[in-house]
Design a protein around this motif. Structure first.
Motif, PDB file in Angstrom:
ATOM      1  N   MET A   1      29.164  -2.592  14.611  1.00  0.00           N
ATOM      2  CA  MET A   1      29.565  -2.222  12.568  1.00  0.00           C
ATOM      3  C   MET A   1      31.157  -3.148  13.411  1.00  0.00           C
ATOM      4  O   MET A   1      32.186  -3.616  12.298  1.00  0.00           O
ATOM      5  N   ILE A   2      32.224  -2.831  14.064  1.00  0.00           N
ATOM      6  CA  ILE A   2      33.399  -2.482  14.303  1.00  0.00           C
ATOM      7  C   ILE A   2      33.576  -4.181  14.913  1.00  0.00           C
ATOM      8  O   ILE A   2      34.621  -5.104  14.923  1.00  0.00           O
ATOM      9  N   TYR A   3      32.884  -4.664  15.619  1.00  0.00           N
ATOM     10  CA  TYR A   3      32.533  -6.117  16.033  1.00  0.00           C
ATOM     11  C   TYR A   3      32.105  -6.936  15.742  1.00  0.00           C
ATOM     12  O   TYR A   3      32.895  -8.463  15.664  1.00  0.00           O
ATOM     13  N   SER A   4      31.407  -6.857  14.533  1.00  0.00           N
ATOM     14  CA  SER A   4      31.044  -7.683  13.282  1.00  0.00           C
ATOM     15  C   SER A   4      31.245  -7.708  12.242  1.00  0.00           C
ATOM     16  O   SER A   4      30.722  -6.922  11.271  1.00  0.00           O
ATOM     17  N   LYS A   5      32.293  -7.939  11.224  1.00  0.00           N
ATOM     18  CA  LYS A   5      32.083  -8.209   9.845  1.00  0.00           C
ATOM     19  C   LYS A   5      30.694  -8.122   9.227  1.00  0.00           C
ATOM     20  O   LYS A   5      30.518  -7.232   7.820  1.00  0.00           O
TER      21      LYS A   5
ATOM     22  N   THR B   1      26.597  -5.741   5.625  1.00  0.00           N
ATOM     23  CA  THR B   1      24.988  -5.544   5.371  1.00  0.00           C
ATOM     24  C   THR B   1      24.457  -4.150   6.254  1.00  0.00           C
ATOM     25  O   THR B   1      23.575  -3.395   5.089  1.00  0.00           O
ATOM     26  N   ALA B   2      24.884  -3.756   7.367  1.00  0.00           N
ATOM     27  CA  ALA B   2      24.413  -2.496   8.046  1.00  0.00           C
ATOM     28  C   ALA B   2      25.115  -0.491   6.641  1.00  0.00           C
ATOM     29  O   ALA B   2      24.379  -0.264   6.537  1.00  0.00           O
TER      30      ALA B   2
ATOM     31  N   ILE C   1      23.123   2.220   6.209  1.00  0.00           N
ATOM     32  CA  ILE C   1      23.297   4.128   6.429  1.00  0.00           C
ATOM     33  C   ILE C   1      23.883   4.663   5.562  1.00  0.00           C
ATOM     34  O   ILE C   1      23.697   5.776   5.337  1.00  0.00           O
ATOM     35  N   LEU C   2      24.201   4.347   4.600  1.00  0.00           N
ATOM     36  CA  LEU C   2      24.810   5.069   3.245  1.00  0.00           C
ATOM     37  C   LEU C   2      23.505   5.727   2.720  1.00  0.00           C
ATOM     38  O   LEU C   2      23.354   6.777   1.999  1.00  0.00           O
TER      39      LEU C   2
END
Lengths: 269, 297
Positions: free
Chosen positions: B118-122, B127-128, B132-133
């Protein structure tokens, strides 16, 4: 060297840094902001160039464009004859904050440069030793950043920037966060290091005394949009004693001219 | 030394009693070692005293007959039950421990991996993150029966619930840690021509450890809860099962014994991560015992 002639190397040899008709605009929520407007500049081999200007004149942006960290909107920047289109490896960068890795000791922080570049380990270690000695960090090799004062942290940052012997050293307000006394001492040391290494340096600063004491040429910039107001030669020779230079009439004359120019930029505020 | 002297000193200096110079700091780690035992005692005496007071109050309340034994068993009864059924409790504790540790480790691997992605791909983050939330706000106890239907009565559904419980704090703290890197250091590494993997390994990952480890502490205690919740909805072994059985038999002494073991397990996991912290991030501000020190320029 030929101290009497201003910037002889800049005119005779190919410049290390060449900036032509550089414009940089940022788009923000409030519209487009012109950070730099029509900048032309060339820095010769071994030259020390200071850029002085009030906050918001885009002097830091100029450094970042030279380093390839910020894109030019138009115009061109060449480093050693090759066009700058992305982050450049052949530069050394020093920020106002030392930006050290907290978990690495002094030596480890300096050698980060070598590890990232995949430099020869033995060669890098020898070079690190030289720089540690040159900057007076001997005895602190194993100290962690939080155990060092601001001045010493900045020395580590300088060593890291010089480890790979860059074509040009870019310094963005490196002593801006230091107290006046430490700053003075760092100026004297930077002058000595510049003489010993022969590195080309571009220094961005708020301090008029710092700009004039260290430089062969001082570029004065005006804000919004960032433009070059004037470029002043500083014919003070290559070996400058801090105390006597401060009282040199040439120094005071150039300093007051820089101050006048900077004052003029504030008059409009 | 007079009180006036103390007043004049800067706060940092007064706290440590002296100003450590840089060369003294170099020898500090070796000098600190013999003092470790007394340091532990200094850290632990307060909670120990508190636990002793609690035990005394528990003993008083139950031995004076103020509370019926089936509501609150006495500490002696709980102890005797635990000793008498040591083998039984040990066996079930082992099961829950395996479920918890397995669930925690899986959550660490998946959680950190997702945080890195998630840090490396906006676009992965966008999406995720909501998913997750969403997965986090579903009460785990409500979906635990579903896992029993899917995965049977073995260890698997318990491990899955433990993973789900531990996952969220790991992702959140992992991301926060990876984002906490000084942007100027990242600009510097980009001028060093380093590949992203090297930058990750030497700069981003170490910088993320303080926050990640905080998340792991929360996750470890939640993993215990997850395993027990999994056992509640369908199991024939584990501490959750022991508690259900004891509850059915109104055997509160056994119930208390299981509860205490369960809590001890959570505390132990927490302590293991705390120790890992000492070794992994000795440089971090939270780990420094004395105030900031500075050498002259």
């Amino acid at each position: 060297m030929t101290a009497t002639l201003p910037e002889p190397s800049a005119t005779l040899t190919t410049p290390v840094v060449e900036v032509n008709d550089l414009n940089v605009t940022f788009s923000s929520k409030r519209g487009r902001v012109t950070a730099l407007d029509g900048i032309n500049l060339s820095v010769g081999q071994g030259e020390f160039l200071s850029i002085a200007g009030p906050s918001g004149c885009g002097k830091s942006t100029l450094l970042k464009v030279v380093a390839g960290l910020t894109r030019a909107s138009s115009g061109s920047v060449h480093l050693r004859g090759s066009s700058v289109s992305g982050p450049r490896r052949d530069i050394g960068y020093v920020f106002q904050r030392a930006a050290l890795l907290e978990w690495r000791n002094v030596r480890g922080n300096i050698l980060l440069q070598a590890e990232m570049r995949g430099m020869d380990k033995a060669k890098a270690a020898r070079r690190a030793d030289e720089l540690i000695e040159m900057t007076g960090l001997t005895g602190f090799e194993q100290s962690l950043p939080h155990e060092l004062s601001g001045g010493m942290q900045q020395r580590v940052s300088l060593c890291r920037a010089l480890l790979h012997e860059p074509d040009v050293l870019l310094m963005d307000e490196p002593f801006g966060a230091l107290d006046a006394l430490t700053r003075e001492r760092m100026n004297i040391e930077l002058h000595r290091i510049w003489r010993e290494t022969g590195t080309t340096v571009i220094l961005v600063t708020h301090s008029v005394a710092e700009a004039v004491y260290l430089a062969n040429r001082v570029v004065v910039m005006s804000p919004r949009p960032g433009r070059i107001m004037e470029v002043l030669d500083v014919p003070l020779g290559k070996d400058r004693n801090y105390g006597t230079t401060m009282e040199d009439p040439v120094f005071t004359q150039i300093s007051s001219r820089v101050r006048d120019l900077l004052g003029a930029t504030h008059a409009g505020d | 030394m007079s009180a006036l002297d103390n007043v004049r000193r800067p706060a940092g200096e007064a706290r440590s009693g002296r100003r450590p110079k840089a060369h003294e700091d170099l020898t500090a780690p070796t000098a600190a070692k013999p003092a470790r035992a007394s340091k532990w005692l200094a850290e632990l005496w307060r909670p120990l005293v508190f636990v002793i007071i609690l035990l005394a109050a528990w003993w008083l309340v139950t031995n004076q007959g103020w509370v019926a034994p089936f509501i609150l068993p006495s500490p002696q009864d709980t102890w005797t039950t635990a000793v008498e059924h040591a083998a039984y409790l040990g066996q079930h504790t082992w099961i829950t421990t395996v479920e918890t540790v397995l669930g925690f480790l899986i959550a660490v691997v998946i959680g950190e991996l997702v945080a890195v992605l998630m840090i490396y791909s906006k676009s992965i983050e966008k999406t995720a993150y909501p998913l997750i939330l969403f997965a986090q706000v579903i009460p785990k106890i409500a979906i635990a029966p579903l896992f029993v239907v899917w995965l049977g009565f073995g260890m698997e559904p318990k491990v899955v619930v433990a993973v789900l419980m531990a996952f969220f704090p790991i992702v959140i703290s992992g991301m926060a840690g990876l984002k906490s890197v000084d942007p100027e250091i990242l600009e510097l590494t980009s001028t060093m021509g380093a590949n992203p993997f090297k930058t990750f390994l030497k700069v981003r990952l170490p910088a993320s450890l303080p926050q990640l480890l905080s998340g792991l502490k929360v996750a470890a205690t939640l993993a215990v809860t997850g395993a027990v919740v999994g056992e509640f909805v369908g199991a024939n072994e584990g501490l959750g099962y022991v508690i259900l059985q004891a509850n059915g038999n109104i055997d509160t002494a056994m119930l208390f014994a299981a509860l205490i073991i369960m809590s001890a397990m959570g505390v132990l996991l927490f302590a293991i991560i705390q120790v890992a912290e000492w070794f992994l991030i000795p440089w971090h501000a939270s780990r420094r015992s004395t105030g900031s020190s500075a050498a002259g320029a």
